[in-house]
Motif scaffolding. Sequence first.
Motif, PDB file in Angstrom:
ATOM      1  N   LYS A   1       0.827  -1.212   0.000  1.00  0.00           N
ATOM      2  CA  LYS A   1       0.000   0.000   0.000  1.00  0.00           C
ATOM      3  C   LYS A   1       0.860   1.260   0.000  1.00  0.00           C
ATOM      4  N   ALA A   2       1.956   1.235   0.726  1.00  0.00           N
ATOM      5  CA  ALA A   2       2.851   2.396   0.749  1.00  0.00           C
ATOM      6  C   ALA A   2       3.483   2.622  -0.617  1.00  0.00           C
ATOM      7  N   PHE A   3       3.848   1.549  -1.306  1.00  0.00           N
ATOM      8  CA  PHE A   3       4.421   1.664  -2.641  1.00  0.00           C
ATOM      9  C   PHE A   3       3.417   2.281  -3.611  1.00  0.00           C
ATOM     10  N   ILE A   4       2.186   1.808  -3.575  1.00  0.00           N
ATOM     11  CA  ILE A   4       1.156   2.339  -4.477  1.00  0.00           C
ATOM     12  C   ILE A   4       0.819   3.781  -4.119  1.00  0.00           C
ATOM     13  N   ALA A   5       0.758   4.089  -2.836  1.00  0.00           N
ATOM     14  CA  ALA A   5       0.479   5.469  -2.429  1.00  0.00           C
ATOM     15  C   ALA A   5       1.573   6.405  -2.915  1.00  0.00           C
ATOM     16  N   GLY A   6       2.803   5.942  -2.914  1.00  0.00           N
ATOM     17  CA  GLY A   6       3.903   6.756  -3.422  1.00  0.00           C
ATOM     18  C   GLY A   6       3.780   7.014  -4.912  1.00  0.00           C
ATOM     19  N   LYS A   7       3.323   6.001  -5.655  1.00  0.00           N
ATOM     20  CA  LYS A   7       3.148   6.162  -7.103  1.00  0.00           C
ATOM     21  C   LYS A   7       1.941   7.049  -7.423  1.00  0.00           C
TER      22      LYS A   7
ATOM     23  N   THR B   1     -13.615   8.029  -6.772  1.00  0.00           N
ATOM     24  CA  THR B   1     -14.204   6.896  -7.489  1.00  0.00           C
ATOM     25  C   THR B   1     -14.113   5.592  -6.709  1.00  0.00           C
ATOM     26  N   GLY B   2     -13.279   5.561  -5.690  1.00  0.00           N
ATOM     27  CA  GLY B   2     -13.113   4.324  -4.934  1.00  0.00           C
ATOM     28  C   GLY B   2     -12.167   3.351  -5.617  1.00  0.00           C
ATOM     29  N   PHE B   3     -11.430   3.837  -6.597  1.00  0.00           N
ATOM     30  CA  PHE B   3     -10.500   2.972  -7.324  1.00  0.00           C
ATOM     31  C   PHE B   3      -9.398   2.452  -6.405  1.00  0.00           C
ATOM     32  N   GLY B   4      -9.009   3.256  -5.439  1.00  0.00           N
ATOM     33  CA  GLY B   4      -7.981   2.823  -4.490  1.00  0.00           C
ATOM     34  C   GLY B   4      -8.436   1.629  -3.667  1.00  0.00           C
ATOM     35  N   ILE B   5      -9.699   1.615  -3.291  1.00  0.00           N
ATOM     36  CA  ILE B   5     -10.246   0.477  -2.545  1.00  0.00           C
ATOM     37  C   ILE B   5     -10.261  -0.772  -3.409  1.00  0.00           C
ATOM     38  N   ALA B   6     -10.627  -0.612  -4.677  1.00  0.00           N
ATOM     39  CA  ALA B   6     -10.642  -1.752  -5.599  1.00  0.00           C
ATOM     40  C   ALA B   6      -9.236  -2.314  -5.793  1.00  0.00           C
ATOM     41  N   VAL B   7      -8.266  -1.435  -5.945  1.00  0.00           N
ATOM     42  CA  VAL B   7      -6.888  -1.885  -6.110  1.00  0.00           C
ATOM     43  C   VAL B   7      -6.412  -2.609  -4.854  1.00  0.00           C
ATOM     44  N   THR B   8      -6.759  -2.102  -3.692  1.00  0.00           N
ATOM     45  CA  THR B   8      -6.382  -2.755  -2.442  1.00  0.00           C
ATOM     46  C   THR B   8      -7.017  -4.138  -2.329  1.00  0.00           C
ATOM     47  N   MET B   9      -8.261  -4.271  -2.715  1.00  0.00           N
ATOM     48  CA  MET B   9      -8.931  -5.572  -2.657  1.00  0.00           C
ATOM     49  C   MET B   9      -8.279  -6.577  -3.601  1.00  0.00           C
TER      50      MET B   9
ATOM     51  N   LEU C   1      -5.172  -6.495  -4.828  1.00  0.00           N
ATOM     52  CA  LEU C   1      -3.834  -6.828  -4.341  1.00  0.00           C
ATOM     53  C   LEU C   1      -3.886  -7.727  -3.108  1.00  0.00           C
ATOM     54  N   SER C   2      -4.861  -7.515  -2.248  1.00  0.00           N
ATOM     55  CA  SER C   2      -5.005  -8.354  -1.066  1.00  0.00           C
ATOM     56  C   SER C   2      -5.339  -9.797  -1.456  1.00  0.00           C
ATOM     57  N   ALA C   3      -6.245  -9.962  -2.397  1.00  0.00           N
ATOM     58  CA  ALA C   3      -6.595 -11.309  -2.855  1.00  0.00           C
ATOM     59  C   ALA C   3      -5.408 -11.978  -3.540  1.00  0.00           C
ATOM     60  N   TRP C   4      -4.691 -11.227  -4.351  1.00  0.00           N
ATOM     61  CA  TRP C   4      -3.535 -11.789  -5.044  1.00  0.00           C
ATOM     62  C   TRP C   4      -2.454 -12.196  -4.048  1.00  0.00           C
ATOM     63  N   THR C   5      -2.189 -11.348  -3.061  1.00  0.00           N
ATOM     64  CA  THR C   5      -1.176 -11.642  -2.051  1.00  0.00           C
ATOM     65  C   THR C   5      -1.566 -12.865  -1.223  1.00  0.00           C
ATOM     66  N   ALA C   6      -2.841 -12.966  -0.864  1.00  0.00           N
ATOM     67  CA  ALA C   6      -3.303 -14.126  -0.092  1.00  0.00           C
ATOM     68  C   ALA C   6      -3.176 -15.407  -0.910  1.00  0.00           C
ATOM     69  N   ALA C   7      -3.484 -15.343  -2.185  1.00  0.00           N
ATOM     70  CA  ALA C   7      -3.356 -16.524  -3.040  1.00  0.00           C
ATOM     71  C   ALA C   7      -1.900 -16.952  -3.170  1.00  0.00           C
TER      72      ALA C   7
END
Length: 85
Positions: free
Chosen positions: A36-42, A57-65, A67-73
């Motif tokens: 999240k810190a890396f993406i916030a920096g970008k 738009t809530g795009f940040g929440i979508a990106v977090t979701m 990335l969270s699913a990908w990281t968990a997988a």
Amino acid sequence: MLLQGLRQYLPGILGRVLLAFGIGLVTHEIAMPPIKAFIAGKVAGLGPVLVAYWDATGFGIAVTMILSAWTAARAQAAILSKLGS
């Protein structure tokens, strides 16, 4: 017959549920803050108007979701490959 079925299948189900909770906790507490810190920096480099749209738009929440699913997988695949060998 019901008790025999519970004895046979419950440890596997319970183990998978506990494994999923553990993976979720580790990815949420350890892996996600640096990502999240890396993406916030970008995103900060986009400029104030685009950052406002990003938040509105809530795009940040979508990106977090996502990335969270990908990281968990990825964490689950790594843990299960270690348990299998």
